[in-house]
Design a protein around this motif. Sequence first.
Motif, mmCIF file in Angstrom:
data_model
loop_
_atom_site.group_PDB
_atom_site.id
_atom_site.type_symbol
_atom_site.label_atom_id
_atom_site.label_comp_id
_atom_site.label_asym_id
_atom_site.label_seq_id
_atom_site.Cartn_x
_atom_site.Cartn_y
_atom_site.Cartn_z
ATOM 1 N N ARG A 82 9.880 -25.338 25.421
ATOM 2 C CA ARG A 82 10.611 -26.576 25.202
ATOM 3 C C ARG A 82 11.624 -26.412 24.068
ATOM 4 O O ARG A 82 12.732 -26.936 24.114
ATOM 5 N N ASP A 112 15.593 -26.861 24.213
ATOM 6 C CA ASP A 112 16.431 -27.633 23.277
ATOM 7 C C ASP A 112 17.596 -26.805 22.769
ATOM 8 O O ASP A 112 18.728 -27.284 22.677
ATOM 9 N N GLN A 162 21.608 -27.380 23.206
ATOM 10 C CA GLN A 162 22.493 -27.401 22.041
ATOM 11 C C GLN A 162 23.664 -26.443 22.235
ATOM 12 O O GLN A 162 24.806 -26.764 21.910
ATOM 13 N N ASP A 167 26.007 -27.921 24.864
ATOM 14 C CA ASP A 167 26.692 -29.021 24.194
ATOM 15 C C ASP A 167 27.841 -28.527 23.336
ATOM 16 O O ASP A 167 28.949 -29.063 23.380
ATOM 17 N N ARG A 196 20.689 -31.826 17.794
ATOM 18 C CA ARG A 196 21.229 -33.018 18.421
ATOM 19 C C ARG A 196 20.117 -34.064 18.454
ATOM 20 O O ARG A 196 18.941 -33.718 18.444
ATOM 21 N N LYS A 209 17.141 -36.183 19.222
ATOM 22 C CA LYS A 209 16.114 -36.003 20.257
ATOM 23 C C LYS A 209 14.818 -36.674 19.832
ATOM 24 O O LYS A 209 14.667 -37.117 18.693
ATOM 25 N N MET A 210 13.899 -36.778 20.765
ATOM 26 C CA MET A 210 12.625 -37.441 20.534
ATOM 27 C C MET A 210 11.558 -36.578 21.145
ATOM 28 O O MET A 210 11.746 -36.060 22.240
ATOM 29 N N GLU A 211 10.468 -36.359 20.404
ATOM 30 C CA GLU A 211 9.349 -35.664 21.040
ATOM 31 C C GLU A 211 8.066 -36.420 20.773
ATOM 32 O O GLU A 211 7.831 -36.925 19.681
#
Lengths: 354, 354, 354, 354, 354
Positions: free
Chosen positions: A255, A259, A263, A266, B99, B101-103
């Motif tokens: 995970r 991410d 990034q 992006d 950036r 984000k949420m976990e």
Amino acid sequence: MLKLFRRASNKVGLPPGTLIHIGEEKVERAKVTIIDYGEAQFQEKEVETVEECFPFKDKPTVTWINIDGIHEAEIMEKIGTHFGIHPLILEDIMNTGQRPKMEDFEDYLFVVVKMIYYDDKDTEIRAEQVSLILGSNFVITFQEREGDLFDPVRERIRRGKGRIRRMKADYLAYALLDTIVDHYFVILEKLGERIEDMEEELIANPTPGTLQTIHTLKRELIFLRKSIWPLREVISVLERGESSLIDESTGIYLRDVYDHTIQVIDTIETFRDMVSGMLDIYLSSISNRMNEVMKVLTIIATIFIPLTFIAGVYGMNFKYIPELEWHWGYGAALIVMGIIAFGMVLYFRRKRWL
Amino acid sequence: MLKLFRRASNKVGLPPGTLIHIGEEKVERAKVTIIDYGEAQFQEKEVETVEECFPFKDKPTVTWINIDGIHEAEIMEKIGTHFGIHPLILEDIMNTGQRPKMEDFEDYLFVVVKMIYYDDKDTEIRAEQVSLILGSNFVITFQEREGDLFDPVRERIRRGKGRIRRMKADYLAYALLDTIVDHYFVILEKLGERIEDMEEELIANPTPGTLQTIHTLKRELIFLRKSIWPLREVISVLERGESSLIDESTGIYLRDVYDHTIQVIDTIETFRDMVSGMLDIYLSSISNRMNEVMKVLTIIATIFIPLTFIAGVYGMNFKYIPELEWHWGYGAALIVMGIIAFGMVLYFRRKRWL
Amino acid sequence: MLKLFRRASNKVGLPPGTLIHIGEEKVERAKVTIIDYGEAQFQEKEVETVEECFPFKDKPTVTWINIDGIHEAEIMEKIGTHFGIHPLILEDIMNTGQRPKMEDFEDYLFVVVKMIYYDDKDTEIRAEQVSLILGSNFVITFQEREGDLFDPVRERIRRGKGRIRRMKADYLAYALLDTIVDHYFVILEKLGERIEDMEEELIANPTPGTLQTIHTLKRELIFLRKSIWPLREVISVLERGESSLIDESTGIYLRDVYDHTIQVIDTIETFRDMVSGMLDIYLSSISNRMNEVMKVLTIIATIFIPLTFIAGVYGMNFKYIPELEWHWGYGAALIVMGIIAFGMVLYFRRKRWL
Amino acid sequence: MLKLFRRASNKVGLPPGTLIHIGEEKVERAKVTIIDYGEAQFQEKEVETVEECFPFKDKPTVTWINIDGIHEAEIMEKIGTHFGIHPLILEDIMNTGQRPKMEDFEDYLFVVVKMIYYDDKDTEIRAEQVSLILGSNFVITFQEREGDLFDPVRERIRRGKGRIRRMKADYLAYALLDTIVDHYFVILEKLGERIEDMEEELIANPTPGTLQTIHTLKRELIFLRKSIWPLREVISVLERGESSLIDESTGIYLRDVYDHTIQVIDTIETFRDMVSGMLDIYLSSISNRMNEVMKVLTIIATIFIPLTFIAGVYGMNFKYIPELEWHWGYGAALIVMGIIAFGMVLYFRRKRWL
Amino acid sequence: MLKLFRRASNKVGLPPGTLIHIGEEKVERAKVTIIDYGEAQFQEKEVETVEECFPFKDKPTVTWINIDGIHEAEIMEKIGTHFGIHPLILEDIMNTGQRPKMEDFEDYLFVVVKMIYYDDKDTEIRAEQVSLILGSNFVITFQEREGDLFDPVRERIRRGKGRIRRMKADYLAYALLDTIVDHYFVILEKLGERIEDMEEELIANPTPGTLQTIHTLKRELIFLRKSIWPLREVISVLERGESSLIDESTGIYLRDVYDHTIQVIDTIETFRDMVSGMLDIYLSSISNRMNEVMKVLTIIATIFIPLTFIAGVYGMNFKYIPELEWHWGYGAALIVMGIIAFGMVLYFRRKRWL
């Protein structure tokens, strides 16, 4: 220049699974190295014949077989047969024009990614295709040439640093992918610097060379995008953990890689936005400069052409003014003309037209 | 200039979870403050050692631990160990290039957002990464530097204004996110003013400086978009209320924040549309002006060059007209030439070419 | 000029649900009117205090409470308390910077839309935010100022025209939304006319003013798009009929409004396509004209400059031709020069350069 | 010029279902024709009053009622009442500004499409709205004016060609839709020819008229796209066969129409790509030509202006060369000048500047 | 030039399933060849009448019937009747304007693809529509003309190379599709080379011809995209293996073709990006060159026009300097003028203006 497309025309019409190497041949002979480790043991060796790898398939320890050089069909075939890899996959490994992808054959996973780095002189981007086979207790990596970004991983295995020696083969696969993705940031950093430099140049003094640089940057961004974009999907599928080969505990690490990939993508998109904005700025500033050039021309012409006409009509020849000695007059005229010409040259230099 | 990308190259190859700070070091020493409150009680203090925070973990009251400065690996590690935060999350907190984000780790939520504000002189946009850990009865916030936008929230807690003292930790987390999102509107307001100013300038008197301003605006909008766009997803996930840490009653408030985020993103897109339209207008008006310059040049040249030719062919020298005394003639010619030159200068001034 | 963004900075940091008006204050005092009707009865009145509305909440007839002016927090609060409206919704109503949205609180629906119309002189687009609360037997509308587009609906209620008196509150809400959406067509019609006028101008005689008009049109289209686009989602959700407040029989009417909204959005997109195409045409025709200007200049210069040179070299002075009396020659030359100058002026006028 | 938007402002505020015609009135009186057929029988007639259609509703044979002219509210209402058509649908039929759509009311289907064809002189695209009501054993079509594309279908029914006489009403509906979609190809063919002609012109000799043609093509493509794009959805829904009115055996025919629609949309997109590419080519070739013009000017000016200066400084008057008789000299000069001027004119003609 | 659209107007109004050939007639008479094989047997023959194919329908061996030439309705009809192919499909086969598609009729699959290759002189792209009917034990292919890319497949069948003789008809269908898709890479390779050549030309020496080349490339890419893009969907559906005609073991091969198709589409998109970037570069470099031209003109004019004026005013005629003999002076002047003129010509040549 970055190749955006690899030749594949010599393969047309052959039956599927025919092992033909597509891409530059970057090493003379394939080199096979083995790292085998468990929590307590570790061995590392370079083997002469590919058969030496075979016993490791069934050992309970984690084995990492790395092959530098993918053009030797014979080696590929032997490995394929012993480790049970489908001929179409072997064909994919040998074709360096793949886009990143992942395929799940219950007893092994196949992953292709692009390893991207600067050459030794840091001037050119290089890309190498890395194929990775993840079995239950082994990882096989295929690279186009010797030398890679994996030395820190090897070091961590050798020294037992971090948790790598305690984990299974899937963690090794993660560690290798992570290293490759991490390195994208190095590329982006360099690109970011070049973009910022160019922005300053664009404002201070745009030249035709600037245009060339913008074009090169654009091309590199297209190349990066093409190489990295599909990775998002690849790692997302890995991370969702549908394969039994990937432990749940490795999920959180994947995970993290996911991410990072987002990034990177992006940032590439942001860079593309910026570079395409620059082209507009460049065009506008060319127009601006042309405008200025035209103004100077128009002002000069508009003032002097009518004056010349009037002078011509009036026949305003100062030689008729008897008070002026001809030689003084000509001397003065020559000096005035010299000063004007010299001033103009200075002015054009300051404007950077000369 | 806004950095669109943070260096991360010194991290390549390290094992995952290695705590290395990425970004500028904005404070010398991390500062830790604690606000602990319930419906009836309230205490606030700045602690010397991070260990002083630990007892608050198990107190039933809501505790807000705020840490200014994220570059000290030791502090991060202690907090991580005591509050049970995963090392990869600690790594994310210390890397300021995230950036939003949420976990969701069942017993705590991790949220990263960008706090954006103008510096004291209101001339430059500043961005700071704020990480937020929401536990069952505590919130830990990590900021890059001292000074933030949260003073109104602190004030509301201190004075027991609104419903904040009666609510749980999730409401505090909401209040902090809400403050950050609300502040985006301040940024947009300033940007909107600048865009409107520029529009007027564009119509009244476009200069090369206008181009520079358009470029700066574009860059700021790219930056804002990159910083805020992913927040939509983050808050949408929070609001859907899948985590047990978020009370249903907080849902409606989060929905409000979600609406605001959409509004912010919407406005950024509108601004982007407007700014890119301006570039077209700018280019067109440069072309228009060039057109005008060329017309003047062409009119003058087209009228006077043939006249000069004819005058030359006819040898029209008024000195041959005996009725004209030479001195009167030259005097008149000089005056006419002076008036023409002066008129031209005035004309070019009015056209803003000089 | 259309404001694309409403200031909200004075609200930052306040607790959620704080009632602060954001936007221009367009009326001095809020005006509250009530229309109450059933199949057989009808009453209409303007009330002095907001409390007069309260009894209507529980009457079985349909009640439409309309409030012009949303800046008085006290009135909002009283209504909110009596009709059970959530403070966050009241906050939304008072903030005129909302995008169209719909929220479903089981016992009432909240809808925000933008009412758009031309001012009395038909020269400027005006937008007003209309908030609508639909309860089981009442509709409350909040408008920014007095005067609206709803008079035909009022008339239909008063005269019992159509089916409105026989239907419930949801049909009233539909009728109001329908009126607003229908009015978008009026705006589009005017815009369409202006676009067509401009197209003709663009072909016949493009001026710098054309550019200004294109810019204004673009801005208005951005504004309309921003105001109307989210409405699609709003009405689609209403129409799907998940709320028990909306009768199945009203569904088909809402579907009609939905179709109209799609048509409006479709037309806005088409207009955007056309306007952005016009900018290209404009740029091309500027280039075309510049080309023409340059050709004239080049032709004149290319013919006369070498001739002048040759004349200069040969010293071709007709004064040496004894047969020509000087005065006849000069007279003829002056007339030729006059004719040329006059012809040029006429030519440039026809080309619209002067 | 193609209207991209139909006026609807006179309808604002009326209750829903008010029958008002929107669009041009293209015929004086509505004309109603009936074709009634079964495998063995066939009759065709033009009726005087709309009531004559009513008995056909319950006959087991397939009945096709065609109405040319949709502005007579009275006729619409009678048909609506007898055939049980919802007032909102009647309203839609009379409003010619619809986008293609389909609505399913269990006992009948409502379909709106745009019939597009060239006028008799093949110079202008014309669009007509065709509404179609499909009941269990009847089809009602509404057209704006007399004359349509359906004659081949009528012929097939009359002569019993193909399977149409053996099939039900849904097949008739399919046949009509198919004819309309097939005709789009004729339009595309003409457009394709014009695009190819223009491409050749663009390369051989771009003129300001080319720009006008590009603009017209663009507009027509926008119009076609707007008229045809939603049809995809319409036919896709029909083909999925959720309505009991459409036989499974008709499904494969509808699928065929669907494929054609996709092909039409595809081609429109390709044409749009090509036309927008042409604008770039056009702009580039204008720049190219301007470049050429400027080069000629610069070369001439750069060579002759300094020469003139030098000639002026040296006072190089051949009249001082005693060996040359003045009249020979002038004669030669005049001839040289004439040749130069004539050559220039020829050169500019070849370059198409004159 | 590549046709982007095939005429179909002569078909409008005919009943569905009418067999009319649309496209160029590329062969005089259709040619039918049969290859019939099993693991142990093989026969190949060219038949005179289409009826000779019929017995193969029910033989257990795999039969490949190939028809070159699709304009003979009679042959099509006979095959259609015997092999049970729906008339609409026959119509599709004869219409060469299809986009790639797949249709599944339980007992056979219908696939249309575009076969793309360079003509013999390698200068022009040619496209041919290939239709493929896959039955349980036969494959029928329809091609527009004689000569195709399938010879390697025929060779593999003849010689029993690879697994093709051991597999069923679905594998044959795969092998044909694979060959077609593989050949797209050859096209892309050629295109890639041309793009790279053009890039170098663009930088070294852009000419109006470059513009023409960019336009041609763009058109070819639009054509390729249109021809290949829908194939993605086609093969994806085949690969998902919902048809009983496709063996699970063939699935992995189809997945391989799918990957290749994605790669081809990806590369086309990349090429489009690059070519559209080139147009910007081209426009910028034209502007750059114009800028340079204008600078030369302005510098020359700005220096010499005032000098000429001053020389005129001062009447600076060296003939008045008695020390200079006129003939030496004129000789020197002529030499100076000659050198200047010659230098200018050289300079313009180097700049490639002449």
